[in-house]
Design an enzyme around this catalytic site. Structure first.
Site, PDB file in Angstrom:
ATOM      1  N   TYR A 158      13.302  -2.605  17.409  1.00 50.04           N
ATOM      2  CA  TYR A 158      13.244  -2.644  15.935  1.00 50.04           C
ATOM      3  C   TYR A 158      14.488  -3.354  15.400  1.00 50.04           C
ATOM      4  CZ  TYR A 158      13.117  -1.290  11.037  1.00 50.04           C
ATOM      5  OH  TYR A 158      13.109  -1.329   9.656  1.00 50.04           O
ATOM      6  N   THR A 190      10.157   7.073   3.015  1.00 49.60           N
ATOM      7  CA  THR A 190       8.822   6.519   2.735  1.00 49.60           C
ATOM      8  C   THR A 190       7.931   6.983   3.889  1.00 49.60           C
ATOM      9  OG1 THR A 190       9.315   4.540   4.021  1.00 49.60           O
ATOM     10  CG2 THR A 190       9.806   4.435   1.659  1.00 49.60           C
ATOM     11  N   VAL A 203      15.566   5.074   3.770  1.00 52.92           N
ATOM     12  CA  VAL A 203      14.724   5.230   2.574  1.00 52.92           C
ATOM     13  C   VAL A 203      13.567   6.145   2.973  1.00 52.92           C
ATOM     14  CG1 VAL A 203      13.454   4.018   0.762  1.00 52.92           C
ATOM     15  CG2 VAL A 203      15.171   2.752   2.106  1.00 52.92           C
ATOM     16  N   VAL A 220      -0.613  -9.053   8.424  1.00 46.93           N
ATOM     17  CA  VAL A 220       0.352 -10.168   8.474  1.00 46.93           C
ATOM     18  C   VAL A 220       0.562 -10.701   9.897  1.00 46.93           C
ATOM     19  CG1 VAL A 220       1.671  -9.580   6.371  1.00 46.93           C
ATOM     20  CG2 VAL A 220       2.401  -8.656   8.580  1.00 46.93           C
ATOM     21  N   PRO A 270      18.207  -2.238   3.405  1.00 44.19           N
ATOM     22  CA  PRO A 270      18.451  -0.816   3.095  1.00 44.19           C
ATOM     23  C   PRO A 270      18.835   0.009   4.324  1.00 44.19           C
ATOM     24  CG  PRO A 270      16.231  -1.558   2.393  1.00 44.19           C
ATOM     25  CD  PRO A 270      16.768  -2.576   3.367  1.00 44.19           C
ATOM     26  N   THR A 279       0.818  -1.224   0.000  1.00 43.44           N
ATOM     27  CA  THR A 279       0.000   0.000   0.000  1.00 43.44           C
ATOM     28  C   THR A 279       0.851   1.273   0.000  1.00 43.44           C
ATOM     29  OG1 THR A 279      -0.132  -0.081   2.403  1.00 43.44           O
ATOM     30  CG2 THR A 279      -1.985  -1.029   1.195  1.00 43.44           C
ATOM     31  N   ARG A 304      -3.061  -3.804   4.856  1.00 46.70           N
ATOM     32  CA  ARG A 304      -4.278  -3.676   5.675  1.00 46.70           C
ATOM     33  C   ARG A 304      -5.214  -2.607   5.138  1.00 46.70           C
ATOM     34  NH1 ARG A 304      -1.142  -2.367  11.012  1.00 46.70           N
ATOM     35  NH2 ARG A 304      -0.080  -1.211   9.364  1.00 46.70           N
ATOM     36  N   ASN A 329       7.862  -7.861   2.597  1.00 45.40           N
ATOM     37  CA  ASN A 329       8.200  -6.445   2.782  1.00 45.40           C
ATOM     38  C   ASN A 329       7.456  -5.792   3.945  1.00 45.40           C
ATOM     39  OD1 ASN A 329       8.884  -3.553   1.716  1.00 45.40           O
ATOM     40  ND2 ASN A 329       6.644  -3.652   1.689  1.00 45.40           N
ATOM     41  N   SER A 354      17.203  -4.785   6.984  1.00 45.39           N
ATOM     42  CA  SER A 354      17.517  -3.365   7.182  1.00 45.39           C
ATOM     43  C   SER A 354      18.960  -3.259   7.654  1.00 45.39           C
ATOM     44  CB  SER A 354      16.608  -2.786   8.270  1.00 45.39           C
ATOM     45  OG  SER A 354      17.046  -1.501   8.668  1.00 45.39           O
TER      46      SER A 354
HETATM   47  P1  NDP Z   1       6.030   2.148   4.674  1.00 39.63           P
HETATM   48  O1  NDP Z   1       5.510   2.540   6.007  1.00 39.63           O
HETATM   49  O2  NDP Z   1       5.932   3.126   3.567  1.00 39.63           O
HETATM   50  O3  NDP Z   1       5.341   0.779   4.200  1.00 39.63           O
HETATM   51  C1  NDP Z   1       5.137  -0.288   5.083  1.00 39.63           C
HETATM   52  C2  NDP Z   1       4.170  -1.270   4.455  1.00 39.63           C
HETATM   53  O4  NDP Z   1       3.996  -2.365   5.363  1.00 39.63           O
HETATM   54  C3  NDP Z   1       2.795  -0.670   4.208  1.00 39.63           C
HETATM   55  O5  NDP Z   1       2.343  -1.086   2.945  1.00 39.63           O
HETATM   56  C4  NDP Z   1       1.939  -1.261   5.301  1.00 39.63           C
HETATM   57  O6  NDP Z   1       0.618  -1.473   4.823  1.00 39.63           O
HETATM   58  C5  NDP Z   1       2.622  -2.613   5.521  1.00 39.63           C
HETATM   59  N1  NDP Z   1       2.334  -3.145   6.839  1.00 39.63           N
HETATM   60  C6  NDP Z   1       2.735  -2.680   8.036  1.00 39.63           C
HETATM   61  N2  NDP Z   1       2.223  -3.424   9.027  1.00 39.63           N
HETATM   62  C7  NDP Z   1       1.463  -4.383   8.431  1.00 39.63           C
HETATM   63  C8  NDP Z   1       0.671  -5.440   8.929  1.00 39.63           C
HETATM   64  N3  NDP Z   1       0.552  -5.684  10.231  1.00 39.63           N
HETATM   65  N4  NDP Z   1       0.028  -6.226   8.032  1.00 39.63           N
HETATM   66  C9  NDP Z   1       0.142  -5.990   6.725  1.00 39.63           C
HETATM   67  N5  NDP Z   1       0.888  -5.019   6.183  1.00 39.63           N
HETATM   68  C10 NDP Z   1       1.539  -4.212   7.046  1.00 39.63           C
HETATM   69  O7  NDP Z   1       7.549   1.734   4.928  1.00 39.63           O
HETATM   70  P2  NDP Z   1       8.686   1.162   3.959  1.00 39.63           P
HETATM   71  O8  NDP Z   1       8.187   0.974   2.597  1.00 39.63           O
HETATM   72  O9  NDP Z   1       9.873   1.992   4.165  1.00 39.63           O
HETATM   73  O10 NDP Z   1       8.960  -0.251   4.656  1.00 39.63           O
HETATM   74  C11 NDP Z   1       8.907  -1.486   3.988  1.00 39.63           C
HETATM   75  C12 NDP Z   1       9.883  -2.448   4.627  1.00 39.63           C
HETATM   76  O11 NDP Z   1      11.211  -1.960   4.462  1.00 39.63           O
HETATM   77  C13 NDP Z   1       9.680  -2.648   6.131  1.00 39.63           C
HETATM   78  O12 NDP Z   1       9.895  -4.014   6.425  1.00 39.63           O
HETATM   79  C14 NDP Z   1      10.791  -1.795   6.742  1.00 39.63           C
HETATM   80  O13 NDP Z   1      11.166  -2.261   8.008  1.00 39.63           O
HETATM   81  C15 NDP Z   1      11.881  -1.983   5.716  1.00 39.63           C
HETATM   82  N6  NDP Z   1      12.915  -0.969   5.709  1.00 39.63           N
HETATM   83  C16 NDP Z   1      12.598   0.361   5.561  1.00 39.63           C
HETATM   84  C17 NDP Z   1      13.615   1.305   5.571  1.00 39.63           C
HETATM   85  C18 NDP Z   1      13.339   2.772   5.498  1.00 39.63           C
HETATM   86  O14 NDP Z   1      14.244   3.569   5.839  1.00 39.63           O
HETATM   87  N7  NDP Z   1      12.154   3.202   5.039  1.00 39.63           N
HETATM   88  C19 NDP Z   1      15.028   0.893   5.668  1.00 39.63           C
HETATM   89  C20 NDP Z   1      15.228  -0.503   5.847  1.00 39.63           C
HETATM   90  C21 NDP Z   1      14.211  -1.393   5.837  1.00 39.63           C
HETATM   91  P3  NDP Z   1      -0.715  -1.189   5.651  1.00 39.63           P
HETATM   92  O15 NDP Z   1      -0.430  -0.098   6.643  1.00 39.63           O
HETATM   93  O16 NDP Z   1      -1.709  -0.817   4.604  1.00 39.63           O
HETATM   94  O17 NDP Z   1      -1.025  -2.495   6.277  1.00 39.63           O
HETATM   95  C1  8X3 Z   2      14.993   1.439   8.603  1.00 43.50           C
HETATM   96  C2  8X3 Z   2      16.310   2.122   8.625  1.00 43.50           C
HETATM   97  O1  8X3 Z   2      18.133   3.094  10.136  1.00 43.50           O
HETATM   98  O2  8X3 Z   2      15.821   3.746  10.576  1.00 43.50           O
HETATM   99  O3  8X3 Z   2      15.111   0.070   8.786  1.00 43.50           O
HETATM  100  O4  8X3 Z   2      16.595   1.561  11.128  1.00 43.50           O
HETATM  101  S1  8X3 Z   2      16.722   2.645  10.194  1.00 43.50           S
END
Ligand code: NDP
Ligand code: 8X3
Length: 252
Positions: free
Chosen positions: A153, A188, A186, A61, A183, A11, A34, A87, A140
């Protein structure tokens, strides 16, 4: 039928960007999350733009029964998943351990670790039956290092790192590839979620340097998923050029 990718957390952010890239590359998609409205919007947009089939499946999830029921109700042809992108994940709070919010801890553990396990338990069996598959786990830099106040975390992402290695060993006899992509920062919705909607605080995370964007990670995941059959990338750390370690960002 075209190849199929199942992307959790489609999403927003990295998951949504992966959906775009894999649709562009001709994959049929199972997208999950969700927030139903946003998921349907992503699916409708990709349906219009690319000649691919998309199923939007709304579930949490971290809810074991919802995961099983939602995935098992897919038709047999949709269970031939070629690529699973684990993801969905989040961080909540950034507090020292002694002040941590226990509900936040539970949410992170339930989502990042147990959620990933629930989905993988179902889909790995489909892949075994299908005789092939590729699981890409979103780790991460927090799964490689621990930083101040990142405690739980970081622990969940260290767990993803361990599970990634464990899955690769267990699924080896079945020819299933397992990869972790780790990563750094990022930009987001991640920080907004971490700071519970405090947009100003979230924005400050990315002040003074150029962070990665979701597309950078999606293209990297596509690279990983598009290697020849005999090649697997086990583990990949990808950082903004301005970030050397989790806690070492050069800000202008
Ligand atoms: P976002 O918050 O933009 O996206 C997170 C996604 O996870 C959303 O689509 C959300 O959908 C979904 N999500 C969260 N909780 C649930 C749940 N209980 N059930 C189903 N879906 C869920 O963050 P990112 O795109 O940045 O994060 C994606 C992944 O990358 C994560 O695992 C994060 O830990 C990892 N990551 C991110 C980094 C960053 O700096 N952004 C760096 C390193 C890793 P919805 O709320 O609709 O359920
Ligand atoms: C997301 C990156 O550095 O905020 O996993 O943990 S950090």
């Amino acid at each position: 039928m075209s190849k199929i990718a199942l992307i959790t957390g489609a999403t927003s952010g990295i998951g949504e960007a992966c959906a775009h890239v894999f649709a562009r590359e001709g994959y049929n998609l199972i997208l999950t999350g969700r927030r139903e409205e946003r998921l349907n919007k992503v699916a409708a947009h990709l349906n219009d733009k690319y000649d691919v089939e998309i199923i939007a499946s709304v579930f949490d999830v971290s809810d074991r029964q919802q995961v099983i029921d939602s995935l098992e109700e897919l038709s047999p042809e949709w269970k031939k998943v070629d690529v699973l992108i684990n993801n969905a994940g989040l961080s909540q709070g950034l507090d020292p351990i002694q002040n941590g919010n226990i509900d936040d801890w539970e949410t992170m553990i339930d989502t990042n670790v147990k959620g990933l396990l629930y989905v993988s338990r179902v889909v790995s069996n489909w892949m075994i039956e299908n005789g092939k598959g590729h699981i890409v786990n979103l780790g991460s830099i927090a799964g490689k290092e621990v930083y101040a106040n990142g405690n739980v975390y970081c622990a969940t992402k260290h767990a993803v790192d361990a599970l990634n290695k464990g899955m690769r060993i267990d699924l080896l006899p079945y020819g299933i590839k397992v990869t972790a992509v780790h990563p750094g920062a990022v930009e987001t919705e991640f920080s907004e979620v971490r700071f519970k909607g405090d947009k100003d605080r979230a924005k400050k995370v990315y002040d003074g340097f150029e962070p990665l964007v979701a597309q950078d990670i999606a293209e990297t995941i596509w690279f990983v998923a598009s290697r020849p059959a005999h090649v697997n990338i086990n583990d990949l750390v990808i950082m903004p050029t301005a970030q050397a370690t989790a806690g070492n960002i050069y800000r202008k």
